[in-house]
Design a protein around this motif. Structure first.
Motif, PDB file in Angstrom:
ATOM      1  N   ARG A  13       0.830  -1.207   0.000  1.00  0.00           N
ATOM      2  CA  ARG A  13       0.000   0.000   0.000  1.00  0.00           C
ATOM      3  C   ARG A  13       0.862   1.253   0.000  1.00  0.00           C
ATOM      4  NH1 ARG A  13      -4.533   0.204   4.397  1.00  0.00           N
ATOM      5  NH2 ARG A  13      -4.858   2.153   3.279  1.00  0.00           N
ATOM      6  N   LEU A  14       1.920   1.236   0.785  1.00  0.00           N
ATOM      7  CA  LEU A  14       2.825   2.385   0.840  1.00  0.00           C
ATOM      8  C   LEU A  14       3.510   2.595  -0.509  1.00  0.00           C
ATOM      9  CD1 LEU A  14       3.662   4.409   3.044  1.00  0.00           C
ATOM     10  CD2 LEU A  14       5.705   3.009   3.422  1.00  0.00           C
ATOM     11  N   GLY A  15       3.918   1.500  -1.130  1.00  0.00           N
ATOM     12  CA  GLY A  15       4.560   1.588  -2.430  1.00  0.00           C
ATOM     13  C   GLY A  15       3.635   2.145  -3.495  1.00  0.00           C
ATOM     14  N   PHE A  16       2.385   1.650  -3.513  1.00  0.00           N
ATOM     15  CA  PHE A  16       1.413   2.171  -4.473  1.00  0.00           C
ATOM     16  C   PHE A  16       1.111   3.639  -4.205  1.00  0.00           C
ATOM     17  CE2 PHE A  16       0.372  -2.253  -5.559  1.00  0.00           C
ATOM     18  CZ  PHE A  16       0.134  -2.135  -6.914  1.00  0.00           C
ATOM     19  N   PHE A  17       1.030   4.016  -2.927  1.00  0.00           N
ATOM     20  CA  PHE A  17       0.724   5.405  -2.579  1.00  0.00           C
ATOM     21  C   PHE A  17       1.784   6.344  -3.137  1.00  0.00           C
ATOM     22  CE2 PHE A  17       1.275   9.091   0.189  1.00  0.00           C
ATOM     23  CZ  PHE A  17       0.004   9.624   0.203  1.00  0.00           C
ATOM     24  N   PHE A  18       3.040   6.077  -2.799  1.00  0.00           N
ATOM     25  CA  PHE A  18       4.109   6.975  -3.247  1.00  0.00           C
ATOM     26  C   PHE A  18       4.354   6.854  -4.747  1.00  0.00           C
ATOM     27  CE2 PHE A  18       5.260   6.956   1.333  1.00  0.00           C
ATOM     28  CZ  PHE A  18       5.285   8.328   1.516  1.00  0.00           C
ATOM     29  N   GLY A  19       4.116   5.672  -5.290  1.00  0.00           N
ATOM     30  CA  GLY A  19       4.292   5.488  -6.734  1.00  0.00           C
ATOM     31  C   GLY A  19       3.301   6.306  -7.533  1.00  0.00           C
ATOM     32  N   ILE A  20       2.005   6.234  -7.175  1.00  0.00           N
ATOM     33  CA  ILE A  20       1.002   6.998  -7.909  1.00  0.00           C
ATOM     34  C   ILE A  20       1.130   8.484  -7.617  1.00  0.00           C
ATOM     35  CG2 ILE A  20      -0.835   6.841  -6.177  1.00  0.00           C
ATOM     36  CD1 ILE A  20      -1.335   6.498  -9.958  1.00  0.00           C
ATOM     37  N   LEU A  21       1.532   8.835  -6.382  1.00  0.00           N
ATOM     38  CA  LEU A  21       1.750  10.246  -6.041  1.00  0.00           C
ATOM     39  C   LEU A  21       2.844  10.841  -6.916  1.00  0.00           C
ATOM     40  CD1 LEU A  21       1.178  12.658  -4.093  1.00  0.00           C
ATOM     41  CD2 LEU A  21       2.987  11.734  -2.628  1.00  0.00           C
ATOM     42  N   ALA A  22       3.951  10.140  -7.054  1.00  0.00           N
ATOM     43  CA  ALA A  22       5.060  10.634  -7.874  1.00  0.00           C
ATOM     44  C   ALA A  22       4.673  10.693  -9.349  1.00  0.00           C
ATOM     45  CB  ALA A  22       6.284   9.745  -7.674  1.00  0.00           C
ATOM     46  N   THR A  23       3.970   9.661  -9.804  1.00  0.00           N
ATOM     47  CA  THR A  23       3.570   9.614 -11.219  1.00  0.00           C
ATOM     48  C   THR A  23       2.640  10.763 -11.575  1.00  0.00           C
ATOM     49  OG1 THR A  23       3.781   7.194 -11.266  1.00  0.00           O
ATOM     50  CG2 THR A  23       2.436   8.217 -12.986  1.00  0.00           C
ATOM     51  N   MET A  24       1.609  10.967 -10.758  1.00  0.00           N
ATOM     52  CA  MET A  24       0.643  12.026 -11.055  1.00  0.00           C
ATOM     53  C   MET A  24       1.265  13.414 -10.851  1.00  0.00           C
ATOM     54  SD  MET A  24      -1.540   9.956 -12.043  1.00  0.00           S
ATOM     55  CE  MET A  24      -2.557  11.265 -12.724  1.00  0.00           C
ATOM     56  N   ALA A  25       2.168  13.551  -9.878  1.00  0.00           N
ATOM     57  CA  ALA A  25       2.834  14.842  -9.674  1.00  0.00           C
ATOM     58  C   ALA A  25       3.674  15.218 -10.887  1.00  0.00           C
ATOM     59  CB  ALA A  25       3.701  14.780  -8.421  1.00  0.00           C
ATOM     60  N   LEU A  26       4.360  14.216 -11.454  1.00  0.00           N
ATOM     61  CA  LEU A  26       5.148  14.466 -12.662  1.00  0.00           C
ATOM     62  C   LEU A  26       4.246  14.807 -13.833  1.00  0.00           C
ATOM     63  CD1 LEU A  26       7.876  14.469 -14.108  1.00  0.00           C
ATOM     64  CD2 LEU A  26       7.614  12.000 -14.463  1.00  0.00           C
ATOM     65  N   TRP A  27       3.138  14.093 -13.976  1.00  0.00           N
ATOM     66  CA  TRP A  27       2.179  14.360 -15.056  1.00  0.00           C
ATOM     67  C   TRP A  27       1.629  15.783 -14.919  1.00  0.00           C
ATOM     68  CZ3 TRP A  27      -2.269  10.375 -16.386  1.00  0.00           C
ATOM     69  CH2 TRP A  27      -2.923  10.781 -17.557  1.00  0.00           C
ATOM     70  N   GLU A  28       1.362  16.213 -13.690  1.00  0.00           N
ATOM     71  CA  GLU A  28       0.849  17.566 -13.462  1.00  0.00           C
ATOM     72  C   GLU A  28       1.858  18.628 -13.905  1.00  0.00           C
ATOM     73  OE1 GLU A  28      -2.180  16.956  -9.654  1.00  0.00           O
ATOM     74  OE2 GLU A  28      -0.135  17.661  -9.303  1.00  0.00           O
ATOM     75  N   ILE A  29       3.123  18.336 -13.748  1.00  0.00           N
ATOM     76  CA  ILE A  29       4.160  19.281 -14.170  1.00  0.00           C
ATOM     77  C   ILE A  29       4.259  19.329 -15.690  1.00  0.00           C
ATOM     78  CG2 ILE A  29       6.650  19.740 -14.165  1.00  0.00           C
ATOM     79  CD1 ILE A  29       6.713  18.546 -11.328  1.00  0.00           C
ATOM     80  N   LEU A  30       4.213  18.152 -16.314  1.00  0.00           N
ATOM     81  CA  LEU A  30       4.387  18.060 -17.767  1.00  0.00           C
ATOM     82  C   LEU A  30       3.152  18.499 -18.542  1.00  0.00           C
ATOM     83  CD1 LEU A  30       6.282  14.627 -17.968  1.00  0.00           C
ATOM     84  CD2 LEU A  30       7.252  16.932 -18.084  1.00  0.00           C
ATOM     85  N   ALA A  31       1.971  18.195 -18.002  1.00  0.00           N
ATOM     86  CA  ALA A  31       0.734  18.517 -18.735  1.00  0.00           C
ATOM     87  C   ALA A  31      -0.367  18.919 -17.765  1.00  0.00           C
ATOM     88  CB  ALA A  31       0.298  17.320 -19.583  1.00  0.00           C
ATOM     89  N   PRO A  32      -0.284  20.119 -17.167  1.00  0.00           N
ATOM     90  CA  PRO A  32      -1.315  20.545 -16.210  1.00  0.00           C
ATOM     91  C   PRO A  32      -2.619  20.896 -16.919  1.00  0.00           C
ATOM     92  CG  PRO A  32       0.236  22.326 -16.604  1.00  0.00           C
ATOM     93  CD  PRO A  32       0.772  21.122 -17.338  1.00  0.00           C
ATOM     94  N   ARG A  33      -3.727  20.620 -16.253  1.00  0.00           N
ATOM     95  CA  ARG A  33      -5.054  20.930 -16.809  1.00  0.00           C
ATOM     96  C   ARG A  33      -5.425  22.380 -16.548  1.00  0.00           C
ATOM     97  NH1 ARG A  33      -9.179  21.482 -19.602  1.00  0.00           N
ATOM     98  NH2 ARG A  33     -10.891  19.972 -19.693  1.00  0.00           N
ATOM     99  N   ARG A  34      -5.103  22.872 -15.352  1.00  0.00           N
ATOM    100  CA  ARG A  34      -5.418  24.232 -14.940  1.00  0.00           C
ATOM    101  C   ARG A  34      -4.204  24.888 -14.300  1.00  0.00           C
ATOM    102  NH1 ARG A  34     -10.564  25.798 -12.802  1.00  0.00           N
ATOM    103  NH2 ARG A  34      -9.440  26.366 -10.908  1.00  0.00           N
ATOM    104  N   LYS A  35      -4.167  26.202 -14.329  1.00  0.00           N
ATOM    105  CA  LYS A  35      -3.139  26.941 -13.614  1.00  0.00           C
ATOM    106  C   LYS A  35      -3.551  27.038 -12.155  1.00  0.00           C
ATOM    107  CE  LYS A  35      -0.648  31.344 -13.528  1.00  0.00           C
ATOM    108  NZ  LYS A  35      -0.509  32.691 -14.158  1.00  0.00           N
ATOM    109  N   LEU A  36      -2.651  26.658 -11.248  1.00  0.00           N
ATOM    110  CA  LEU A  36      -2.961  26.709  -9.826  1.00  0.00           C
ATOM    111  C   LEU A  36      -2.980  28.146  -9.337  1.00  0.00           C
ATOM    112  CD1 LEU A  36      -0.824  23.702  -8.500  1.00  0.00           C
ATOM    113  CD2 LEU A  36      -3.225  23.720  -9.212  1.00  0.00           C
ATOM    114  N   SER A  37      -3.797  28.415  -8.320  1.00  0.00           N
ATOM    115  CA  SER A  37      -3.944  29.774  -7.813  1.00  0.00           C
ATOM    116  C   SER A  37      -3.010  30.070  -6.647  1.00  0.00           C
ATOM    117  CB  SER A  37      -5.400  30.013  -7.378  1.00  0.00           C
ATOM    118  OG  SER A  37      -5.770  29.118  -6.342  1.00  0.00           O
ATOM    119  N   LEU A  38      -2.459  29.021  -6.019  1.00  0.00           N
ATOM    120  CA  LEU A  38      -1.596  29.200  -4.849  1.00  0.00           C
ATOM    121  C   LEU A  38      -0.267  28.477  -5.065  1.00  0.00           C
ATOM    122  CD1 LEU A  38      -4.217  28.490  -2.037  1.00  0.00           C
ATOM    123  CD2 LEU A  38      -3.335  30.734  -2.712  1.00  0.00           C
ATOM    124  N   PRO A  39       0.791  28.917  -4.367  1.00  0.00           N
ATOM    125  CA  PRO A  39       2.070  28.199  -4.456  1.00  0.00           C
ATOM    126  C   PRO A  39       1.895  26.751  -4.000  1.00  0.00           C
ATOM    127  CG  PRO A  39       2.355  30.339  -3.402  1.00  0.00           C
ATOM    128  CD  PRO A  39       0.884  30.132  -3.517  1.00  0.00           C
TER     129      PRO A  39
END
Length: 282
Positions: A13-39
């Motif tokens: 569970r821990l491995g899947f948690f950090f794995g999907i967190l890292a994957t989606m965080a990278l995807w958000e950097i490469l192809a964000p859907r919206r511009k975030l309003s806060l740092p």
């Protein structure tokens, strides 16, 4: 095989948690859907802080966890599925689907009952919508959710493997469908015929009441369609829609740990949130 998975379940569970967190965080950097309003740094630090707080509390209060309760039910032949002979594969599929439906119904309940909506507002008060939002819940809501899950497991009597699979699906799906990622519309359409996509769930985080009270699913997208809570797109579009709750717009309360913990005790809930979903056409 089941015994191996069961013995290594926390690490998996821990491995899947950090794995999907890292994957989606990278995807958000490469192809964000919206511009975030806060740092992002401060938001992430506080959202992850509440995740670690919740994990500590759950481990302390419920050392057995959902998998332990499933094993207890199996050993004592508790639950509906333990009263009949059902092929393993069928029991696995039925269990995962019933558990997913239970989470859908629980989600609706946390919108429909004022005192529960107070707790759930912590999740919705995030002023941005990204993968870190997917694990942001008030500790009391997490504890109540675990109690509800235990009750469903005891009544259903699912295989231990089904509970392990569901627990992994629940955490990974939540982070996936809360991600601020852009994907081709055709792919979104294909995926949301089965599972909840980020564009589908983002509607649920709209500041508009009738959009907040739609698209309750976390994993399977079928329940919203079958139970008439599905909304295809936000009326102002994904780029112009406002994320969050009307009553909580100050980052010092919505994006800081102490502020998040105090949201359930702030202000008034003047009516059932879910009663306002019919104020606008779908």
């Amino acid at each position: 095989m089941t015994e191996f998975i069961q013995s290594h379940e926390p690490a998996m569970r821990l491995g899947f948690f950090f794995g999907i967190l890292a994957t989606m965080a990278l995807w958000e950097i490469l192809a964000p859907r919206r511009k975030l309003s806060l740092p992002k740094a401060a938001r992430w630090a506080n959202n992850l802080a509440i995740v670690f707080l919740n994990s500590f509390l759950l481990r302390f209060i419920f050392p057995l966890g959902a998998v332990g309760v499933a094993l207890l039910a199996y050993e004592n032949e508790w639950g509906v599925l333990n009263q009949f002979y059902i092929p393993d594969a069928a029991a696995l599929v039925v269990s995962v689907m019933v558990l997913d439906l239970a989470i859908y119904l629980q989600h609706v309940m946390f919108h429909a009952i004022p005192v529960l909506w107070r707790l759930h507002r912590v999740h919705h008060a995030d002023l941005d919508f990204d993968v870190a939002t997917g694990a942001r819940f008030h500790p009391i809501e997490i504890i109540l959710s675990m109690v509800i899950k235990f009750a469903v497991i005891l009544v259903l009597g699912p295989p231990v493997l089904a509970v392990i699979i569901f627990e992994i699906l629940l955490s990974t799906a939540s982070m996936f469908n809360h991600s601020n990622v852009r994907m081709p519309r055709s792919l979104d359409r294909l995926l949301r015929s089965m599972i909840v996509t980020p564009d589908m769930h983002r509607v649920h985080h709209s500041i508009l009441d009738h959009e907040t009270n739609s698209n309750f699913g976390f994993n399977l997208s079928w329940w919203d369609r079958l139970l008439d809570t599905y909304r295809d797109q936000p009326e102002h579009g994904h780029q112009k829609m406002t994320i969050g709750i009307r009553e909580f717009r100050q980052p010092r309360q919505t994006e800081r740990l102490w502020g998040m913990l105090t949201i359930p005790f702030a202000g008034k809930v003047t009516g059932y949130a879910i009663n306002r979903r019919w104020n606008s056409s779908k």
